[in-house]
Scaffold this motif. Structure first.
Motif: not given
Length: 734
Positions: A418-420, A555, A583, A591, A593-594, A597
């Motif tokens: 489940k990435r962005t 990112s 992040c 969001d 969790e992403n 990560r």
């Protein structure tokens, strides 16, 4: 019955090349040069077997690379307990005629009672659906005078069967379109045989009858044998001086003997023709079929047209539509989408069968189809450009891409989690069936499917961009990274990423553009194209701060850091720290969790950079922190945890403790293998493990891991393969 272009259907069709193609040539009959053969080449068999003689056409003077097929015919003849019927299959121009005539010559001693030959494609006037003309001709040459011929077809058939009973006779039949045209010519002698081929609808029905025909499909010539055939047909080609041009000419013909014959004919008949200039002409796909021609004007496209004109209107439309598909294979669903039908309507299935029967498609396992030859694909595209509007062609491609992107979206989710993503995966998959199984094998199954579509991915991006379907182009490029981040097909990744980034800019989607420009910097850097990598990162950084997407901006900073790692490590540390900060600021959002990560990724890469700077204590702390973060996610990221373990192993190895490093490498490799894919990271871990084993004196075990790493890099086309080859050679392995 009429075809899509108003011409008579099948048995009513004459064997002509219409339009302005120039003088006709019987292009399907190729034996080293282009010439025609009359069906009235026959055998006279009298009561005395020694008086038997044959007028079978001569075997081709130039014959290349069909030894395996000749051997297979011989084996089929050996195993036959009755009359042996062999059906030679393949598209027009593949060399069926040459093979059958060579076989008739090769195996002549097996048939002392003679050899009969008939070519339906040479009949004058409308083609006959029944074999009566062949039977009549055979009986005349078997010694029956015309005034004594039986007066009915049934009588002539009975007489033919009676006269071949107990004899060892070979019959060769070309140009048949209907099973009956072959079935009634089978000699009845138990030591006899019939070899047949046809360019129109396949004669597959003969293969499913009791004691039916044995199929023998022909493949294109290899590049080596294609070059050999060109040199044999055109002796003026110099092996050394024309070598590069010869390679390009052979590649353009894709192993199709008819195309090679036509190219050799152009060069041989025109002494002023330059092989390099002709190779340049053939390099343009849009001009290739017109450039492959016999002097006098007949083109390869005209030869293919003999099959095309026999198709029904629906099959002809599907043929043109499928030419737009950029992949190598397709199924009934894609065919239905090309025609604008629902996948379950079933309307495409009989048309696919018709195209397969016409030797234009071949069916593979799993209900998938492909064109029988690459030049047939070009013919389908050319005919679409001639007969269909641009809007129609673009609509077909759009519908096929839309259908293809559904499993591609499911594969992205299965592989990447489940990435962005700038692509709305929920919208693509809504209401669709997930093709990948739940459970532990899901990621492996998705990666296996992606690998099977490897050739389709960059081609789909290229085709969509060329057609102005910019949204489909960049979205396909984004989804394709699910494959490339696990199995680094560097050239494919670079091509699709660059094209996709430009398509995203044309489409006005900065999120897609940022994602593609940041990710494509990785293969560009690995390929040594640092200037391009820098330009992509700089453009992404220009956009990142202006769109209000914190995680996408983070990112971008992360990928900027990975680029800087190669040129300025101190600046890379700052980039990773900024990525972590962004992040962390988003961890409390929807969001989260992403975001967690993403922060773990920034810490991991910062730890690696610290290790590269020799700050091992700080590096170890960062890497241990990153390992805990990845394993502490709601859905632990085992892939990244494995990469962290490999990096910790590298750190211990660098500190001179290979024994302590070993379990980190072995645990990382086991985890990566267990998940499936991730082969690039597996290769890196195996190289490091080999270093540790070598340091411990276990050179044989080290070589085993190096060989596996080499195989991975070779498959991905990475330049690292050359370094590994040298290393193994220096270690005593050729």
């Amino acid at each position: 019955m009429k075809n899509h272009d108003g011409r008579p259907h099948r048995d009513e069709v004459g064997n002509e090349i219409g339009g302005d193609a120039g003088s006709a040539v019987q292009a399907g009959t190729v034996r080293g040069d282009v010439h025609s053969t009359s069906h009235r080449t026959t055998i006279v068999v009298g009561a005395d077997r020694e008086s038997a003689r044959t007028n079978m056409p001569a075997a081709p003077a130039v014959f290349v690379d069909r030894e395996h097929d000749l051997g297979e015919i011989g084996r089929l003849l050996d195993r036959a307990t009755g009359t042996c019927v062999v059906l030679c299959e393949g598209p027009r121009g593949i060399g069926k005629s040459a093979l059958l005539l060579r076989a008739a010559d090769e195996f002549a001693p097996r048939f002392p009672d003679g050899r009969l030959y008939y070519d339906y494609s040479q009949d004058d006037g409308p083609r006959r659906a029944d074999p009566d003309a062949a039977l009549t001709q055979f009986l005349l040459t078997l010694g029956v005078r015309e005034e004594f011929l039986p007066g009915t077809y049934e009588g002539r058939l009975a007489e033919y069967r009676n006269r071949t009973a107990g004899r060892a006779v070979l019959v060769v039949v070309e140009g048949a379109e209907e099973p009956a045209q072959v079935r009634q010519l089978v000699p009845t002698g138990p030591r006899s045989a019939l070899l047949a081929c046809g360019d129109g609808p396949a004669l597959a029905e003969l293969s499913i009858e009791p004691g039916g025909a044995l199929p023998l499909p022909l493949d294109p010539l290899s590049e080596e044998h294609a070059r050999e055939l060109l040199r044999a047909l055109c002796p003026r080609l110099d092996r050394d001086a024309d070598g590069p041009a010869l390679d390009r000419l052979a590649a353009a013909c894709e192993g199709l003997p008819l195309a090679l014959v036509m190219v050799a004919g152009r060069l041989g008949r025109d002494r002023r023709a330059d092989p390099a200039a002709l190779a340049d002409e053939l390099s343009d796909e849009k001009r290739r079929l017109a450039a492959i021609r016999v002097n006098g004007g007949t083109t390869l496209s005209a030869a293919f047209g003999l099959c095309y004109r026999r198709l029904s209107a629906g099959a002809a439309e599907l043929y043109r539509a499928l030419g737009a598909w950029p992949g190598e294979a397709f199924d009934a669903g894609l065919a239905a989408a090309a025609l604008g039908e629902s996948a379950g309507s079933g309307g495409a299935a009989p048309l696919l069968d018709e195209l397969t029967a016409a030797n234009l498609l071949v069916e593979e396992a799993g209900g998938r189809f492909r064109f029988r030859h690459g030049l047939i694909v070009l013919d389908a595209r050319d005919r679409a450009e001639e007969e269909d509007s641009e809007a129609v062609r673009t609509g077909r491609l759009r519908r096929m891409l839309d259908l293809f992107m559904v499993p591609l979206a499911f594969a992205d989710r299965a592989v990447m989690g489940k990435r962005t993503s700038p692509v709305d995966l929920d919208a693509l998959t809504a209401g669709a069936r997930d093709p990948f199984p739940a459970g532990d094998g899901r990621k492996k199954a998705a990666l296996a499917w992606l690998r099977s579509e490897r050739g389709t991915l960059p081609a789909a991006v290229r085709a969509a961009a060329a057609a102005g379907l910019y949204d489909r182009a960049w979205k396909t490029a984004v989804l394709a990274t699910a494959l490339y981040m696990n199995i680094r097909y560097l050239q494919d990744w670079a091509e699709s990423g660059l094209l996709g980034a430009e398509a995203a800019r044309e489409d006005g989607d900065p999120r897609g553009e940022i994602r593609l420009r940041t990710t494509v910097s990785r293969p560009l850097a690995d390929l040594g194209r640092m200037d391009q990598a820098e330009r992509q990162i700089e453009r992404a950084m220009e956009l990142a701060g202006s769109i209000g997407d914190v995680l996408l901006e983070a990112s971008a900073h992360e990928f900027h850091g990975r680029y800087l790692d190669l040129v300025d490590r101190e600046r890379a540390l700052a980039a990773y720290t900024r990525a972590e900060e962004l992040c962390s600021s988003a961890e409390g959002g929807e969001d989260g969790e992403n975001a967690r990560r993403g922060a773990a990724l920034a810490v991991y890469f910062r730890g690696r950079t610290l290790a590269g700077l020799g700050r091992t204590g700080e590096a170890a702390a960062e890497l241990e922190d990153a390992l805990g973060r990845f394993l502490g996610l709601p859905e632990p990221d085992e892939r990244m945890a494995a990469r962290v373990r490999a990096s910790l192993g590298d750190l211990h190895l660098k500190e001179g403790d290979p024994q302590r490093a070993l379990p980190y490498f072995t645990d990382a490799i086991s985890a990566l293998e267990r998940q499936g894919g991730n082969s690039h990271y597996e290769a890196t871990a195996r190289e490091s493990l080999a270093d540790a084993l070598t340091a411990l004196g276990l050179r044989g075990e080290a070589r085993r891991h190096l060989r596996r790493a080499l195989a991975i890099h070779r498959e991905g086309g990475g330049p690292r393969a050359r370094d590994l080859e040298r290393r193994l050679e220096e270690d005593g392995e050729g």
